[in-house]
Enzyme design. Structure first.
Site, PDB file in Angstrom:
ATOM      1  N   THR A 133      26.639  51.902  11.750  1.00  0.00           N
ATOM      2  CA  THR A 133      25.825  52.192  11.112  1.00  0.00           C
ATOM      3  C   THR A 133      24.788  52.897  12.258  1.00  0.00           C
ATOM      4  O   THR A 133      25.021  52.376  13.348  1.00  0.00           O
ATOM      5  CB  THR A 133      24.932  51.221  10.410  1.00  0.00           C
ATOM      6  N   ASP A 134      23.778  53.806  11.772  1.00  0.00           N
ATOM      7  CA  ASP A 134      22.937  54.629  12.809  1.00  0.00           C
ATOM      8  C   ASP A 134      21.977  53.385  13.400  1.00  0.00           C
ATOM      9  O   ASP A 134      21.204  53.742  14.399  1.00  0.00           O
ATOM     10  CB  ASP A 134      22.163  55.680  12.171  1.00  0.00           C
ATOM     11  N   GLU A 135      21.637  52.433  12.545  1.00  0.00           N
ATOM     12  CA  GLU A 135      20.719  51.159  13.050  1.00  0.00           C
ATOM     13  C   GLU A 135      20.987  50.607  14.315  1.00  0.00           C
ATOM     14  O   GLU A 135      19.958  49.947  14.733  1.00  0.00           O
ATOM     15  CB  GLU A 135      20.557  50.242  11.930  1.00  0.00           C
ATOM     16  N   TYR A 173      20.402  42.498  11.097  1.00  0.00           N
ATOM     17  CA  TYR A 173      21.763  43.014  10.540  1.00  0.00           C
ATOM     18  C   TYR A 173      22.092  44.069  11.593  1.00  0.00           C
ATOM     19  O   TYR A 173      23.382  44.224  11.930  1.00  0.00           O
ATOM     20  CB  TYR A 173      21.213  44.079   9.327  1.00  0.00           C
ATOM     21  N   SER A 176      23.855  42.476  14.582  1.00  0.00           N
ATOM     22  CA  SER A 176      25.209  42.022  14.258  1.00  0.00           C
ATOM     23  C   SER A 176      26.100  43.285  14.164  1.00  0.00           C
ATOM     24  O   SER A 176      27.323  43.238  14.470  1.00  0.00           O
ATOM     25  CB  SER A 176      25.343  41.289  12.765  1.00  0.00           C
ATOM     26  N   LYS A 177      25.870  44.487  13.628  1.00  0.00           N
ATOM     27  CA  LYS A 177      26.695  45.668  13.546  1.00  0.00           C
ATOM     28  C   LYS A 177      26.990  46.065  15.198  1.00  0.00           C
ATOM     29  O   LYS A 177      28.111  46.504  15.263  1.00  0.00           O
ATOM     30  CB  LYS A 177      26.177  46.586  12.670  1.00  0.00           C
TER      31      LYS A 177
END
Ligand code: NAD
Ligand code: DAU
Length: 367
Positions: A133-135, A173, A176-177
């Site tokens: 993800t971009d996050e 989140y 963790s990614k």
């Protein structure tokens, strides 16, 4: 190829499975999914009887079972989407995010390593593709006060996430990614596993679990329920139609360079509040209500803790190297999406009632 797709019963996963099963009739696509609350096999009704599709209800954290599946299907490729994916849930329960997203990814990597290293051809012709993800890049500044707002969006700041940007995750989140991305790179660098990673912006489209902004709000507008807008609704997200993400995944899996990272995004930034107004007018129009009649449903609530201000992806590398670009304009995509949710009220009702969870027992358990 014989390919495991993890998380295929989730939102993005079902689009990836549908694309692969239909496009590659000679490949075997094995959907490995634990069926958490976010997994819904009803999303895959149209492909479940295809001869090149299999479903396995397995937890990615269960290394022995994953290894057994790798052997059983002689797996050559892994496309890894399974994850806990909702930021708000990660704030309430960070441990389950570390368990699935970090330990689950590590188990999957280890199972692939053990299986592929046991084969005479080892990593030849193999591929482990991790969907991220971009996050992981954190948040960008909003320094273009006049940006955005036009249909199709515009940049709300001067900076974009590029592939070489420093990781700076803020939520459990995204932390963790980020951690799982590091493990994937470590398996390439340490064991020579042919890995590839992509980091995508916010997806929208059919079959998204109605805890996420767009399906939740469409359903609430339909039923004239309040729309809980976090903070002032000023946060910016970069929206991509889910089928365009699935096309990018297909391309990167087959043609992406080993050990590379590709950012995927639509150059389509929207402030939440502007997007929500588009949702309201679109739902109103499609339901034959006066356009904008439901604006009073907007309810500003306490902001999400650690709420990232702006995400904006630079996907130039993917365009230049592999020729990918989004196929759908946002106006067209959002119209299609709103229409899909309004036309699939039964799908939504089966989720809100919990009935969708019985589908596995009815369709698969006795096979
Ligand atoms: P989702 O929550 O809709 O689906 C996740 C799927 O993973 C579900 O089917 C669930 O049952 C399965 N799963 C969860 N834990 C599992 C486990 N331990 N073992 C096996 N299966 C398990 O998620 P999504 O929105 O489709 O996201 C898929 C992937 O794409 C995630 O890795 C996410 O981080 C990433 N991503 C999502 C977006 C987005 O906007 N939705 C954007 C960029 C990246
Ligand atoms: O950027 C990619 C990410 O996009 C993915 O990695 C995540 O898996 C996916 O869930 C999504 O994360 P967001 O947190 O951006 O998505 P969400 O739909 O939860 O929220 C979108 C924006 O809307 C965000 O700024 C928070 C806000 N929001 C969300 C909800 C659910 C509200 O204002 N009210 C709400 O009720």
């Amino acid at each position: 190829m014989n390919i495991i797709v993890t998380g295929g019963a989730g939102f993005i996963g079902n689009h990836v499975i549908r694309l692969l099963v239909n496009k590659y009739p000679n490949d075997l696509i094995v959907n490995v999914d634990k069926l958490t609350y976010a997994g819904n096999l009803e999303n895959l009704r149209d492909v479940e009887k295809c001869s090149n599709y299999r479903f396995e209800k397995v937890d990615i954290c269960d290394l022995d079972s994953i290894l057994a599946l790798m052997k059983k299907y002689e797996i050559e490729g892994v496309i890894h989407l399974a994850a806990e994916s909702h930021v708000d849930r990660s704030i309430k329960d960070p441990f389950s995010f570390a368990q699935t997203n970090v330990m689950g990814t590590l188990s999957l990597l280890q199972a692939a390593r053990l299986y592929w290293e046991s084969r005479p051809e080892r990593y030849e012709g193999k591929r482990f593709y991790h969907i991220s993800t971009d996050e992981v890049y954190g948040a960008l500044e909003m320094n273009h006060p006049e940006g955005g707002n036009e249909p199709g969006g515009g940049p709300w700041g001067s900076e974009f996430f590029t592939e070489d940007r420093r990781y700076q995750p803020h939520s459990p989140y995204s932390a963790s990614k980020a951690s799982s991305d590091h493990f994937v790179r470590a398996f390439h660098d340490t064991y020579g596993m042919p890995t590839v990673i992509s980091n995508c912006s916010n997806n929208y489209g059919p079959y998204q679990f109605p805890e996420k902004l767009i399906p939740l709000f469409i359903n609430n507008i339909r039923h004239r329920r309040p729309l809980p807008v976090y903070g002032k609704g000023e946060n910016v997200r970069d929206w991509l139609y889910v089928e365009d993400h699935a096309r990018a995944i297909d391309l990167i899996f087959h043609e992406g360079r080993v050990a590379e990272t590709y950012n995927i995004g639509g150059f389509n930034e929207w402030k939440n509040i502007d997007l929500i107004k588009v949702l309201i007018t679109t739902v109103d129009r499609l339901l034959g209500r006066p356009e904008g009649a439901d604006m009073d449903l907007i309810t500003f609530v306490t902001d999400r803790a650690g709420h990232d201000m702006r995400y904006a992806i630079d996907s130039t590398k993917l365009k230049q190297e592999l020729g990918w670009q989004p196929s759908l304009q946002f106006e067209e995509g959002i119209e299609k999406t709103v229409k899909w949710y309004l036309d699939h009220q039964e799908w939504m009702d089966r989720i809100t009632s919990g009935d969708y969870m019985k589908y596995y027992e009815e369709m698969y358990a006795n096979r």
